[in-house]
Design a protein around this motif. Structure first.
Motif, short mmCIF file in Angstrom:
data_model
loop_
_atom_site.label_atom_id
_atom_site.label_comp_id
_atom_site.label_asym_id
_atom_site.label_seq_id
_atom_site.Cartn_x
_atom_site.Cartn_y
_atom_site.Cartn_z
N HIS A 1 0.13 -3.55 0.42
CA HIS A 1 -0.87 -4.14 0.68
C HIS A 1 -2.00 -2.76 0.26
CE1 HIS A 1 -0.10 -7.10 4.44
NE2 HIS A 1 1.22 -7.02 3.21
N ALA A 2 -1.39 -2.04 -0.40
CA ALA A 2 -2.56 -0.94 -1.43
C ALA A 2 -2.72 -0.26 0.37
CB ALA A 2 -4.17 -2.05 -2.18
N GLY A 3 -1.95 -0.20 1.13
CA GLY A 3 -2.24 0.81 2.24
C GLY A 3 -3.39 0.43 3.71
N GLU A 4 -3.69 -0.63 3.57
CA GLU A 4 -3.73 -1.27 4.58
C GLU A 4 -5.23 -0.22 5.12
OE1 GLU A 4 -4.79 -4.42 5.75
OE2 GLU A 4 -2.55 -4.77 5.81
N ASP A 5 -5.97 -0.01 4.09
CA ASP A 5 -7.46 0.92 4.28
C ASP A 5 -6.56 2.18 5.00
OD1 ASP A 5 -8.87 -1.21 3.49
OD2 ASP A 5 -8.92 -1.75 5.23
N GLY A 6 -5.09 2.75 4.92
CA GLY A 6 -4.76 3.51 5.17
C GLY A 6 -3.91 4.21 6.55
N HIS A 7 -3.65 2.29 7.02
CA HIS A 7 -2.78 2.64 7.67
C HIS A 7 -0.94 2.49 7.25
CE1 HIS A 7 -5.59 1.82 11.10
NE2 HIS A 7 -6.50 0.64 10.13
N GLY B 1 -0.55 3.76 4.97
CA GLY B 1 -0.79 4.98 3.32
C GLY B 1 -1.93 5.12 2.93
N ARG B 2 -2.09 6.58 2.65
CA ARG B 2 -3.96 7.09 2.26
C ARG B 2 -3.84 7.55 0.48
NH1 ARG B 2 -7.19 7.99 5.73
NH2 ARG B 2 -8.30 8.72 4.19
N GLU B 3 -2.66 6.91 0.50
CA GLU B 3 -2.74 7.70 -1.61
C GLU B 3 -4.19 6.41 -1.83
OE1 GLU B 3 1.46 8.97 -0.29
OE2 GLU B 3 0.53 7.08 0.02
N GLU B 4 -4.04 5.55 -1.75
CA GLU B 4 -5.00 4.47 -2.24
C GLU B 4 -6.28 4.95 -1.80
OE1 GLU B 4 -1.65 2.42 -2.32
OE2 GLU B 4 -2.25 3.19 0.04
N LEU B 5 -6.73 5.94 -1.04
CA LEU B 5 -7.99 6.08 -0.48
C LEU B 5 -8.69 7.83 -0.77
CD1 LEU B 5 -8.59 5.17 3.37
CD2 LEU B 5 -9.35 4.07 1.78
N ASP B 6 -7.28 8.09 -0.74
CA ASP B 6 -7.82 9.73 -0.67
C ASP B 6 -7.23 10.06 -2.34
OD1 ASP B 6 -7.88 10.07 1.48
OD2 ASP B 6 -6.00 10.47 1.89
N ILE B 7 -6.62 9.18 -3.89
CA ILE B 7 -5.82 9.26 -4.81
C ILE B 7 -6.16 8.92 -5.78
CG2 ILE B 7 -4.73 10.22 -6.17
CD1 ILE B 7 -2.14 11.13 -3.87
N ILE B 8 -6.05 7.27 -5.34
CA ILE B 8 -6.06 6.96 -6.11
C ILE B 8 -7.37 5.69 -6.74
CG2 ILE B 8 -5.42 3.95 -7.51
CD1 ILE B 8 -2.70 4.62 -5.82
N ALA B 9 -7.89 5.23 -5.00
CA ALA B 9 -9.32 4.39 -5.50
C ALA B 9 -10.60 5.57 -6.23
CB ALA B 9 -10.35 4.40 -4.32
N PRO B 10 -10.39 7.01 -6.05
CA PRO B 10 -11.12 8.33 -6.53
C PRO B 10 -11.38 8.42 -7.66
CG PRO B 10 -10.47 9.22 -3.66
CD PRO B 10 -9.89 7.70 -4.24
N PRO C 1 -7.32 -0.13 -6.32
CA PRO C 1 -5.74 -0.44 -6.47
C PRO C 1 -5.61 -1.83 -5.61
CG PRO C 1 -6.41 1.22 -5.21
CD PRO C 1 -8.52 1.02 -5.27
N LEU C 2 -4.97 -2.85 -6.21
CA LEU C 2 -4.86 -4.26 -5.46
C LEU C 2 -3.09 -3.92 -5.46
CD1 LEU C 2 -6.42 -6.46 -8.06
CD2 LEU C 2 -7.27 -5.35 -5.87
N PRO C 3 -2.93 -4.88 -3.83
CA PRO C 3 -1.51 -4.94 -3.24
C PRO C 3 -0.56 -5.79 -5.01
CG PRO C 3 -2.81 -5.67 -1.90
CD PRO C 3 -3.83 -5.70 -3.25
#
Length: 325
Positions: free
Chosen positions: A205-211, A213-222, A237-239
């Motif tokens: 789920h692309a990290g589910e808003d950090g729930h 995993g945080r790689e999407e929020l902290d690394i991929i999206a920025p 990033p998409l699921p």
């Protein structure tokens, strides 16, 4: 341009590569195929398949559509189909290296490679992680692996890594490098003026808003946000579980998967027979089959040449697009 000249390397001599090349010789292509490999091994494969094959030196007049130019690179040890001989490792690597150098020197316009048995080459005493790495070293550039078929194109952020090592390999710098190479290749080699690239998340789920995993929020999206400022058109990033739905792929030119088995099973399920492996970032087109050596099929006449045929067609198209005006 005139008919492109494509360097064609059969790959592992004990696998199905030589048989696929013999089958390719039966067709009339829009390119001149120059084989870098063992002429005697090709003739034995042709005899086993009961197919005609005429090999001639570069510059000689081809005798028929069943002709191939040959740069003869003999194997020092006799080949038994299905049984790799590590003693032939050096000749396999030499064929790949000489074909790459021919492309870099402008003697060939692109390169098509058959499947290579990595273990056999390593067992022969030559450190070898794959053809892609060898070509990148010869060209002195960074590359990206992308598989493609009529349904989709899937590039890989990480390739042959164990899953435990994948998260640490996904960094802002690595993502930027990969996406710039993919974007540039889509523009220059594929002729897409403004490519759209979907980027998958790492986690469910692309990290589910950090729930999850945080790689999407902290690394991929920025990282994607910074690249968008450079003009790259990026989605995500998409699921991964929904990004390959037909409506999600509509209008998308390539998908970047975070690891090997996140994207490639979907692509191969969609159309395995016509899938090819393209190395992005090289100064010449390189297209490979998307399958292995199939040692269990070697010498039995059962190998499906569809992926090699697709690779030749793809390399021919790419060679025409990147040819100097």
């Amino acid at each position: 341009m005139m008919r492109p000249r494509l360097a064609l390397v059969p790959g592992e001599p004990a696998g199905i590569g030589p048989e696929l090349v013999v089958r390719a010789a039966q067709l009339d292509w829009d390119a001149t195929l120059v084989v870098y490999g063992d002429a005697a091994r090709l003739r034995r494969a042709a005899d086993a398949l009961s197919l005609p094959l005429h090999l001639h030196a570069p510059g000689d007049v081809a005798g028929s559509p069943r002709s191939l130019e040959i740069i003869d690179i003999p194997h020092p040890v006799a080949v038994m189909p299905g049984i790799p001989a590590p003693a032939n490792a050096a000749s396999v690597v030499e064929a790949l290296t000489r074909a790459a150098r021919a492309c870099l020197a402008g003697h060939c316009d692109g390169m098509v490679t058959g499947p290579v048995h990595k273990a056999a080459i390593n067992d022969g005493g030559i450190p070898f992680t794959g053809t892609t790495g060898l070509l990148a070293a010869e060209a002195g550039c960074e590359v990206v692996m992308m598989l493609a078929n009529p349904a989709m194109r899937v590039a890989l952020q990480t390739v042959h890594l164990p899953l435990r090592a994948v998260p640490d390999a996904i960094t802002p710098e690595a993502l930027a490098r990969t996406l710039r190479i993919v974007d540039g290749a889509l523009r220059t080699q594929f002729g897409i003026a403004e490519p759209i690239i979907t980027v998958l998340g790492l986690n469910p789920h692309a990290g589910e808003d950090g729930h999850l995993g945080r790689e999407e929020l902290d690394i991929i999206a920025p990282a994607l946000a910074r690249l968008r400022e450079e003009g790259l058109q990026l989605l995500g990033p998409l699921p991964a579980d929904t990004a390959f739905l037909p409506d999600k792929l509509r209008g998308v030119d390539a998908v970047l998967a975070m690891y090997h088995d996140q994207g490639l099973p979907v692509l191969k399920h969609a159309d395995f027979a016509h899938a090819v492996n393209i190395t992005l970032g090289l100064p010449f087109p390189r297209v490979a089959v998307d399958h292995g050596t199939a040692l269990d099929l070697a010498g039995r006449g059962l190998a499906d040449p569809s992926s090699l045929f697709a690779a030749i067609r793809c390399a021919t198209t790419l060679a025409r697009r990147v040819a100097p005006v």
